[in-house]
Design an enzyme around this catalytic site. Structure first.
Site, PDB file in Angstrom:
ATOM      1  N   ARG A 166      40.061  47.016  65.057  1.00 14.60           N
ATOM      2  CA  ARG A 166      38.807  46.310  65.044  1.00 14.60           C
ATOM      3  C   ARG A 166      38.871  45.178  64.078  1.00 14.60           C
ATOM      4  NH1 ARG A 166      38.772  48.662  69.288  1.00 14.60           N
ATOM      5  NH2 ARG A 166      37.257  49.679  70.512  1.00 14.60           N
TER       6      ARG A 166
ATOM      7  N   TYR B 218      26.981  47.763  79.620  1.00 11.61           N
ATOM      8  CA  TYR B 218      26.904  47.151  78.554  1.00 11.61           C
ATOM      9  C   TYR B 218      27.602  45.781  78.704  1.00 11.61           C
ATOM     10  CZ  TYR B 218      26.857  45.717  73.632  1.00 11.61           C
ATOM     11  OH  TYR B 218      26.777  44.950  72.462  1.00 11.61           O
TER      12      TYR B 218
HETATM   13  P1  NAD Z   1      20.367  47.910  67.528  1.00 13.98           P
HETATM   14  O1  NAD Z   1      20.825  49.157  68.579  1.00 13.98           O
HETATM   15  O2  NAD Z   1      20.089  48.218  66.040  1.00 13.98           O
HETATM   16  O3  NAD Z   1      19.384  46.973  67.949  1.00 13.98           O
HETATM   17  C1  NAD Z   1      19.011  46.720  69.232  1.00 13.98           C
HETATM   18  C2  NAD Z   1      17.412  46.610  69.089  1.00 13.98           C
HETATM   19  O4  NAD Z   1      16.887  46.105  70.471  1.00 13.98           O
HETATM   20  C3  NAD Z   1      16.707  47.817  68.631  1.00 13.98           C
HETATM   21  O5  NAD Z   1      15.561  47.510  67.754  1.00 13.98           O
HETATM   22  C4  NAD Z   1      16.349  48.498  70.072  1.00 13.98           C
HETATM   23  O6  NAD Z   1      15.077  49.335  69.941  1.00 13.98           O
HETATM   24  C5  NAD Z   1      15.856  47.053  70.630  1.00 13.98           C
HETATM   25  N1  NAD Z   1      15.949  47.480  72.268  1.00 13.98           N
HETATM   26  C6  NAD Z   1      17.162  47.815  73.022  1.00 13.98           C
HETATM   27  N2  NAD Z   1      16.536  47.927  74.239  1.00 13.98           N
HETATM   28  C7  NAD Z   1      15.483  47.107  74.453  1.00 13.98           C
HETATM   29  C8  NAD Z   1      14.273  46.798  75.561  1.00 13.98           C
HETATM   30  N3  NAD Z   1      14.934  47.012  76.717  1.00 13.98           N
HETATM   31  N4  NAD Z   1      13.402  46.295  75.121  1.00 13.98           N
HETATM   32  C9  NAD Z   1      12.958  45.714  73.922  1.00 13.98           C
HETATM   33  N5  NAD Z   1      13.781  46.145  72.787  1.00 13.98           N
HETATM   34  C10 NAD Z   1      15.122  46.892  72.946  1.00 13.98           C
HETATM   35  O7  NAD Z   1      21.897  47.085  67.538  1.00 13.98           O
HETATM   36  P2  NAD Z   1      22.384  46.105  66.732  1.00 13.98           P
HETATM   37  O8  NAD Z   1      23.701  46.270  66.275  1.00 13.98           O
HETATM   38  O9  NAD Z   1      21.259  45.335  65.846  1.00 13.98           O
HETATM   39  O10 NAD Z   1      22.694  44.861  67.768  1.00 13.98           O
HETATM   40  C11 NAD Z   1      21.561  43.932  68.209  1.00 13.98           C
HETATM   41  C12 NAD Z   1      22.083  42.936  69.250  1.00 13.98           C
HETATM   42  O11 NAD Z   1      23.553  42.233  68.915  1.00 13.98           O
HETATM   43  C13 NAD Z   1      22.436  43.815  70.620  1.00 13.98           C
HETATM   44  O12 NAD Z   1      22.028  42.833  71.807  1.00 13.98           O
HETATM   45  C14 NAD Z   1      23.779  43.936  70.571  1.00 13.98           C
HETATM   46  O13 NAD Z   1      24.406  43.944  72.063  1.00 13.98           O
HETATM   47  C15 NAD Z   1      24.502  42.787  69.899  1.00 13.98           C
HETATM   48  N6  NAD Z   1      25.598  43.124  69.213  1.00 13.98           N
HETATM   49  C16 NAD Z   1      25.778  43.642  68.191  1.00 13.98           C
HETATM   50  C17 NAD Z   1      27.007  44.147  67.466  1.00 13.98           C
HETATM   51  C18 NAD Z   1      27.188  44.741  66.617  1.00 13.98           C
HETATM   52  O14 NAD Z   1      28.369  44.954  65.781  1.00 13.98           O
HETATM   53  N7  NAD Z   1      26.376  45.118  65.564  1.00 13.98           N
HETATM   54  C19 NAD Z   1      28.408  43.456  68.310  1.00 13.98           C
HETATM   55  C20 NAD Z   1      28.269  42.666  69.210  1.00 13.98           C
HETATM   56  C21 NAD Z   1      26.839  42.613  70.077  1.00 13.98           C
HETATM   57  N1  UDP Z   2      35.818  55.434  66.650  1.00 11.99           N
HETATM   58  C1  UDP Z   2      36.090  56.534  65.800  1.00 11.99           C
HETATM   59  N2  UDP Z   2      35.200  57.481  65.539  1.00 11.99           N
HETATM   60  C2  UDP Z   2      34.003  57.354  65.541  1.00 11.99           C
HETATM   61  C3  UDP Z   2      33.474  56.295  66.120  1.00 11.99           C
HETATM   62  C4  UDP Z   2      34.347  55.239  66.559  1.00 11.99           C
HETATM   63  O1  UDP Z   2      37.337  56.577  66.058  1.00 11.99           O
HETATM   64  O2  UDP Z   2      33.536  58.196  64.953  1.00 11.99           O
HETATM   65  C5  UDP Z   2      36.485  54.476  67.336  1.00 11.99           C
HETATM   66  C6  UDP Z   2      36.256  54.082  68.639  1.00 11.99           C
HETATM   67  O3  UDP Z   2      36.777  54.818  69.538  1.00 11.99           O
HETATM   68  C7  UDP Z   2      36.544  52.740  68.536  1.00 11.99           C
HETATM   69  C8  UDP Z   2      36.497  52.198  67.156  1.00 11.99           C
HETATM   70  O4  UDP Z   2      36.178  53.265  66.383  1.00 11.99           O
HETATM   71  O5  UDP Z   2      38.074  52.580  68.960  1.00 11.99           O
HETATM   72  C9  UDP Z   2      35.257  51.288  67.099  1.00 11.99           C
HETATM   73  O6  UDP Z   2      34.032  51.780  67.758  1.00 11.99           O
HETATM   74  P1  UDP Z   2      32.527  51.390  67.789  1.00 11.99           P
HETATM   75  O7  UDP Z   2      31.780  52.430  68.584  1.00 11.99           O
HETATM   76  O8  UDP Z   2      32.248  51.326  66.284  1.00 11.99           O
HETATM   77  O9  UDP Z   2      32.547  50.152  68.416  1.00 11.99           O
HETATM   78  P2  UDP Z   2      33.162  49.335  69.880  1.00 11.99           P
HETATM   79  O10 UDP Z   2      33.935  50.498  70.291  1.00 11.99           O
HETATM   80  O11 UDP Z   2      32.052  48.998  70.606  1.00 11.99           O
HETATM   81  O12 UDP Z   2      34.123  48.285  69.386  1.00 11.99           O
END
Ligand code: NAD
Ligand code: UDP
Length: 344
Positions: free
Chosen positions: A222, A156
């Site tokens: 976070r 990732y």
């Molecule tokens: P999510 O998993 O709900 O959304 C991702 C979407 O992309 C899903 O609908 C999934 O089916 C689709 N997808 C995955 N791989 C694909 C592929 N190869 N082809 C077509 N579709 C595909 O996650 P989210 O939280 O909505 O995240 C959306 C974007 O934002 C992601 O790129 C993620 O990396 C980025 N992002 C999210 C967060 C967050 O906290 N939510 C933080 C940092 C970055």
């Molecule tokens: N985490 C946790 N319990 C859970 C899921 C996540 O304690 O059931 C912790 C995880 O280890 C991390 C933080 O919560 O330290 C945020 O995790 P998340 O997966 O939401 O996001 P990311 O690690 O990608 O920031």
């Protein structure tokens, strides 16, 4: 709806958590939206309310495959491309690491090439994970990060770093007009109960009366942003009309420990769940907080939703959506090993 907005927008990952909210925001501004999604983590129910919307279309396709012919047809006009396609939760993106890496690298390249061909502005949903386990706190955009390139999160983190590299190279060679958002942890309605990220896990566990899983001793931090604030940041960054400003952090600077988050959700739900600890996942970042000075200066953007208000809305949404597969359930996705009981 704003009058006269006939923008045509492609949202890759449009059936996901953030993508579906973005589609709603674009449609409410009058845009025509095509979502493209392989439904790996996205869900039909996230976009079901748009079924009868004439300005909305969904294509079931994977971004690592060639873009569907109907999209490449000369008759389809595309003004903007948002690339949100990529599973974002550690248990989901680690389930098929190769596919995760290819989604970021091949998928981003394919969409950038499409942006070049159509002249569309391109937006990359990058992430705070590109900073890895940060040695600079809070994280500014100038920090290069501290990422383990071979660990279980690398598919990732390194995939997104490579996606940024491609995007910056397309900008340098003037092949596309690009925008890059580095998104920090965001939460809200439409997260899956089995998403596996901490906010949805803790809320679903509390609502079901199940043990609340805190990884490690819960002292890692976070900073959590509510989804509507983030989508507002997306729209402002995409509308930014000066030259490419480089990557821009989008997130809520309010930092708290995971243990404090669990206690807060327990108190807000009135749940009798116990907090249990599980091993800290490999390479779990110890702390994370965005420096959002750049977003404030360039976009006039800052989050407006308090953590209490955002959690209240999210808890209410999970409580109301218990009739489908988003039920507050024992099926939350977790990382780590055996459960050991104890307060954090
Ligand atoms: P999510 O998993 O709900 O959304 C991702 C979407 O992309 C899903 O609908 C999934 O089916 C689709 N997808 C995955 N791989 C694909 C592929 N190869 N082809 C077509 N579709 C595909 O996650 P989210 O939280 O909505 O995240 C959306 C974007 O934002 C992601 O790129 C993620 O990396 C980025 N992002 C999210 C967060 C967050 O906290 N939510 C933080 C940092 C970055
Ligand atoms: N985490 C946790 N319990 C859970 C899921 C996540 O304690 O059931 C912790 C995880 O280890 C991390 C933080 O919560 O330290 C945020 O995790 P998340 O997966 O939401 O996001 P990311 O690690 O990608 O920031």
């Amino acid at each position: 709806m704003k009058n006269g907005n006939s923008k045509h927008v492609l949202v890759a990952g449009g059936a996901g958590f953030l993508g579906s909210h973005l589609c709603d925001a674009l449609l409410s501004e009058g845009a025509h939206v095509i979502a493209l999604d392989n439904f790996q983590t996205g869900r039909k129910q996230n976009i079901r309310h748009l079924e009868r919307e004439p300005r909305f279309d969904i294509i079931d396709s994977d971004v690592i495959k060639p873009l569907p012919a109907r999209l490449r047809s000369k008759r389809v006009k595309i003004d903007e491309i948002f690339n949100l396609a990529c599973a974002a939760s550690p248990p989901h993106y680690q389930a098929d690491p190769e596919h995760t890496m290819l989604t970021s690298v091949v998928g981003t390249h394919s969409l950038l090439t499409f942006a070049e061909a159509t002249g569309a502005r391109f937006f990359l949903a990058s992430t705070s994970e590109i900073y890895g386990d940060p040695e600079v706190h809070p994280q500014t955009e100038s920090y290069w990060g501290n990422v383990n390139p071979t660990g279980p999160r690398a598919c990732y983190d390194e995939g997104k770093r490579a996606a940024e590299t491609l995007t910056f190279d397309f900008d340098r060679s003037r092949r596309a007009d690009v925008r890059v958002a580095r998104i920090f942890n965001t939460y809200g309605p439409r997260m899956r109960a089995d998403d596996g990220r901490v906010v949805s896990n803790v809320i679903c566990q509390a609502l079901a009366g199940d043990d609340i899983t805190v990884y490690g001793d819960g002292s890692q931090t976070r900073s959590f942003c509510y989804v509507s604030d983030l989508v507002d940041g997306f729209m402002r960054l995409m509308a930014y009309d000066e030259s490419f400003p480089g990557a821009v952090n989008l997130g809520n600077p309010l930092e708290l420990t995971v243990g404090d988050l669990a206690e807060k959700v327990l108190a807000m739900t009135g749940s009798s769940s116990r907090i249990v600890t599980r091993p800290l996942p490999v390479d779990d970042p110890r702390r994370r907080r965005p420096d959002i000075s750049l977003a404030k200066k360039l976009l006039g953007w800052a989050p407006r939703t308090s953590l209490d208000a955002g959690l209240k809305a999210t808890i209410a949404w999970f409580a109301e959506n218990q009739s489908d597969d988003n039920k507050a359930t024992r099926n939350v996705a977790t990382l780590g090993g055996a459960v050991s009981a104890g307060r954090v």
